[in-house]
Design a protein around this motif. Structure first.
Motif, PDB file in Angstrom:
ATOM      1  N   ARG A   1      44.675  42.872  32.739  1.00 52.06           N
ATOM      2  CA  ARG A   1      45.403  41.753  31.206  1.00 52.06           C
ATOM      3  C   ARG A   1      44.523  42.666  30.070  1.00 52.06           C
ATOM      4  O   ARG A   1      45.013  41.927  28.781  1.00 52.06           O
TER       5      ARG A   1
ATOM      6  N   GLU B   1      32.801  54.536  31.546  1.00 52.13           N
ATOM      7  CA  GLU B   1      34.499  54.797  31.883  1.00 52.13           C
ATOM      8  C   GLU B   1      34.404  54.856  32.448  1.00 52.13           C
ATOM      9  O   GLU B   1      33.972  55.077  34.028  1.00 52.13           O
ATOM     10  N   TYR B   2      35.203  55.087  34.067  1.00 56.61           N
ATOM     11  CA  TYR B   2      35.875  54.951  34.766  1.00 56.61           C
ATOM     12  C   TYR B   2      35.362  56.316  35.573  1.00 56.61           C
ATOM     13  O   TYR B   2      35.300  56.085  36.686  1.00 56.61           O
TER      14      TYR B   2
ATOM     15  N   ASN C   1      45.103  41.503  44.046  1.00 56.52           N
ATOM     16  CA  ASN C   1      44.680  40.964  45.163  1.00 56.52           C
ATOM     17  C   ASN C   1      42.768  41.084  45.235  1.00 56.52           C
ATOM     18  O   ASN C   1      42.080  41.454  45.607  1.00 56.52           O
ATOM     19  N   HIS C   2      42.572  40.639  43.549  1.00 60.43           N
ATOM     20  CA  HIS C   2      41.174  41.817  42.999  1.00 60.43           C
ATOM     21  C   HIS C   2      40.458  40.843  41.458  1.00 60.43           C
ATOM     22  O   HIS C   2      41.703  41.081  39.806  1.00 60.43           O
ATOM     23  N   THR C   3      40.487  39.941  41.450  1.00 58.20           N
ATOM     24  CA  THR C   3      40.622  39.099  40.044  1.00 58.20           C
ATOM     25  C   THR C   3      39.800  40.117  39.372  1.00 58.20           C
ATOM     26  O   THR C   3      40.095  40.201  37.869  1.00 58.20           O
ATOM     27  N   GLU C   4      39.003  40.727  39.311  1.00 57.93           N
ATOM     28  CA  GLU C   4      38.292  41.309  38.568  1.00 57.93           C
ATOM     29  C   GLU C   4      38.922  42.399  37.796  1.00 57.93           C
ATOM     30  O   GLU C   4      38.954  42.450  37.106  1.00 57.93           O
TER      31      GLU C   4
ATOM     32  N   ARG D   1      41.565  40.519  35.858  1.00 59.55           N
ATOM     33  CA  ARG D   1      41.058  40.805  34.109  1.00 59.55           C
ATOM     34  C   ARG D   1      41.053  42.301  33.451  1.00 59.55           C
ATOM     35  O   ARG D   1      41.623  42.149  32.106  1.00 59.55           O
ATOM     36  N   HIS D   2      40.491  42.722  34.173  1.00 64.90           N
ATOM     37  CA  HIS D   2      40.610  44.087  32.488  1.00 64.90           C
ATOM     38  C   HIS D   2      42.314  44.643  32.894  1.00 64.90           C
ATOM     39  O   HIS D   2      42.282  45.753  31.738  1.00 64.90           O
TER      40      HIS D   2
ATOM     41  N   ARG E   1      36.626  37.590  49.503  1.00 64.60           N
ATOM     42  CA  ARG E   1      36.232  37.866  49.870  1.00 64.60           C
ATOM     43  C   ARG E   1      34.708  37.982  50.160  1.00 64.60           C
ATOM     44  O   ARG E   1      34.166  37.332  48.499  1.00 64.60           O
TER      45      ARG E   1
ATOM     46  N   PHE F   1      34.931  34.112  39.608  1.00 57.72           N
ATOM     47  CA  PHE F   1      34.915  35.095  39.344  1.00 57.72           C
ATOM     48  C   PHE F   1      34.946  36.438  40.285  1.00 57.72           C
ATOM     49  O   PHE F   1      36.410  36.692  40.447  1.00 57.72           O
TER      50      PHE F   1
ATOM     51  N   LEU G   1      42.712  56.942  34.174  1.00 54.48           N
ATOM     52  CA  LEU G   1      42.139  56.801  35.817  1.00 54.48           C
ATOM     53  C   LEU G   1      42.201  57.986  36.881  1.00 54.48           C
ATOM     54  O   LEU G   1      43.388  58.254  38.072  1.00 54.48           O
TER      55      LEU G   1
ATOM     56  N   LYS H   1      43.197  52.852  28.858  1.00 53.52           N
ATOM     57  CA  LYS H   1      42.682  53.750  29.702  1.00 53.52           C
ATOM     58  C   LYS H   1      43.554  54.475  31.337  1.00 53.52           C
ATOM     59  O   LYS H   1      42.791  54.696  31.887  1.00 53.52           O
TER      60      LYS H   1
ATOM     61  N   ALA I   1      36.457  35.257  43.397  1.00 56.27           N
ATOM     62  CA  ALA I   1      37.863  34.689  43.772  1.00 56.27           C
ATOM     63  C   ALA I   1      39.137  34.931  44.780  1.00 56.27           C
ATOM     64  O   ALA I   1      40.224  34.579  45.054  1.00 56.27           O
ATOM     65  N   ASP I   2      39.039  36.079  45.254  1.00 57.80           N
ATOM     66  CA  ASP I   2      39.913  36.603  46.183  1.00 57.80           C
ATOM     67  C   ASP I   2      39.615  36.171  47.177  1.00 57.80           C
ATOM     68  O   ASP I   2      40.380  36.888  48.714  1.00 57.80           O
TER      69      ASP I   2
ATOM     70  N   HIS J   1      45.612  55.366  43.877  1.00 59.73           N
ATOM     71  CA  HIS J   1      43.789  55.964  43.138  1.00 59.73           C
ATOM     72  C   HIS J   1      43.286  57.089  43.848  1.00 59.73           C
ATOM     73  O   HIS J   1      42.655  56.995  45.179  1.00 59.73           O
ATOM     74  N   LEU J   2      43.123  57.800  42.502  1.00 59.60           N
ATOM     75  CA  LEU J   2      42.264  59.328  43.255  1.00 59.60           C
ATOM     76  C   LEU J   2      43.443  59.973  44.142  1.00 59.60           C
ATOM     77  O   LEU J   2      42.440  61.374  44.847  1.00 59.60           O
TER      78      LEU J   2
END
Lengths: 192, 174
Positions: free
Chosen positions: A91, B34-35, A82-85, A88-89, B110, B104, A174, A170, B107-108, A41-42
């Motif tokens: 996938r 963008e990221y 461990n991070h549903t959002e 989803r990205h 937290r 959504f 990263l 994408k 879901a984890d 991560h960065l």
């Protein structure tokens, strides 16, 4: 339809077994197999993830290890960081695009013994419809009877992939620290 | 026929209209950032926060309709039926959007943060497995809501043309 595809792939792989090799089914049913990955991560830290659903098998020939062969089929929508959002990205079309490419397949068929229980396994990984060579460093962990009447053999393997090889939209965004992704596999097989 | 709405209905309508349109805009925009965009994390944070903040007002509006329904505007039966359905959707869909959003984003396990001052507990563990499905559903519902807003505006235009200024002043002017 797509769910059925891996079954035929694995079946075909087993039917093509050379004599003398012993077949093992990877124990995903008992979850004694893991496909983990990590990416930076960065450049600040490692982000870990895994694939929760995959199937596969391997052939192991003690006399002729060069005949060893591994095949694993991964259901890409089972990615779990461990991070549903975020999952989803991953996938979605920016990365794995699982609607179009639900499966990734690794076939490792060039086994080189390095001695001391270690080996190098080269093969091809098909992901997002793109096939690229991948080499894993394998450690043979152990084999023998389990307490329940079966016979097991297990390996630990690591490897490195370059995300750009699979043209994920994408991935470049990263950053330079995330060009490579490390794979870590623990695969235990039950002799068939 | 009432000349104007009760102030509570009037202000609830416009508060939720502004809030929901902001949510639609943020939701559609944030997933395209963008990221390395400065808002990449902030906009989803605001979207989650505002969504949670809107929930009690949405419930209030829904309850108000159940307890004190208004008579339909005089119009052809098909138009009254369509308006009834659109209004039901405009009241109900946002609640489903909040629910799927919470499932959504939570879901984890937290907590969900309303800006940085209120932590809402994550959904119960039994519901967390629906997180991925809820995420997909959330997007579909958002587009459906946008379509309903379009129909709602078409209804406004119809009333303006058909009934003259009285066709919209009750929600337009205090």
């Amino acid at each position: 339809m797509t769910r059925g595809r891996w079954i035929w792939g694995v079946l075909a792989a087993w039917l093509a077994l050379p004599a003398g090799a012993v077949e093992y089914r990877i124990d995903t049913q008992g979850a004694h197999a893991f496909i983990e990955f990590r990416i930076q991560h960065l450049g600040f830290s490692w982000m870990f993830g895994r694939f929760d659903r995959f199937k596969g098998g391997f052939e192991y020939d003690e006399q002729h290890p060069e005949r060893n062969r591994v095949e694993v089929v991964i259901e890409m929508d089972s990615v779990n960081t461990n991070h549903t959002e975020r999952d989803r990205h991953l996938r979605g079309p920016d990365f794995f695009d699982v609607k179009r490419y639900p499966l990734a397949t690794f076939v490792g068929d060039r086994w080189t013994e390095l001695g001391d229980g270690r080996a190098r396994l080269s093969g091809r990984l098909q992901m997002r419809g793109i096939t690229r060579p991948v080499t894993l460093t394998v450690t043979h962990m152990g084999h023998g009877r389990d307490p329940w009447g079966g016979y097991r053999r297990g390996f630990y393997a690591t490897g490195t992939l370059k995300l750009s090889d699979w043209k994920m939209k994408k991935a470049a965004a990263l950053g330079s620290h995330a060009e490579e992704i490390r794979l870590e596999l623990s695969l235990e097989g039950i002799r068939q | 026929m009432t000349a104007t709405f009760h102030p509570v209905r009037f202000w609830l309508h416009w508060l939720l209209a502004a809030g929901l349109l902001a949510q639609l805009a943020m939701g559609l925009w944030m997933v395209q950032l963008e990221y390395d965009h400065p808002l990449y994390h902030r906009l989803p944070h605001w979207h989650r926060s505002l969504g949670l903040l809107l929930a009690p007002w949405l419930l209030w509006r829904w309850a108000l309709h159940r307890l004190r329904p208004l008579p339909p505007w005089p119009d052809a039966p098909w138009a009254q039926r369509l308006a009834g359905a659109v209004h039901a959707g405009l009241r109900g869909l946002p609640l489903w959007l909040v629910l799927t959003g919470v499932l959504f984003s939570g879901a984890d396990g937290r907590p969900l943060w309303v800006f940085d001052w209120l932590a809402v507990p994550a959904p119960p563990a039994d519901l967390r497995r629906w997180g991925a499905v809820a995420g997909d559903l959330h997007v579909v519902l958002a587009w459906a809501l946008l379509a309903l807003v379009g129909l709602h505006l078409a209804g406004v235009v119809r009333h303006r043309l058909r009934d003259g200024p009285s066709g919209w002043t009750r929600m337009y002017r205090r």
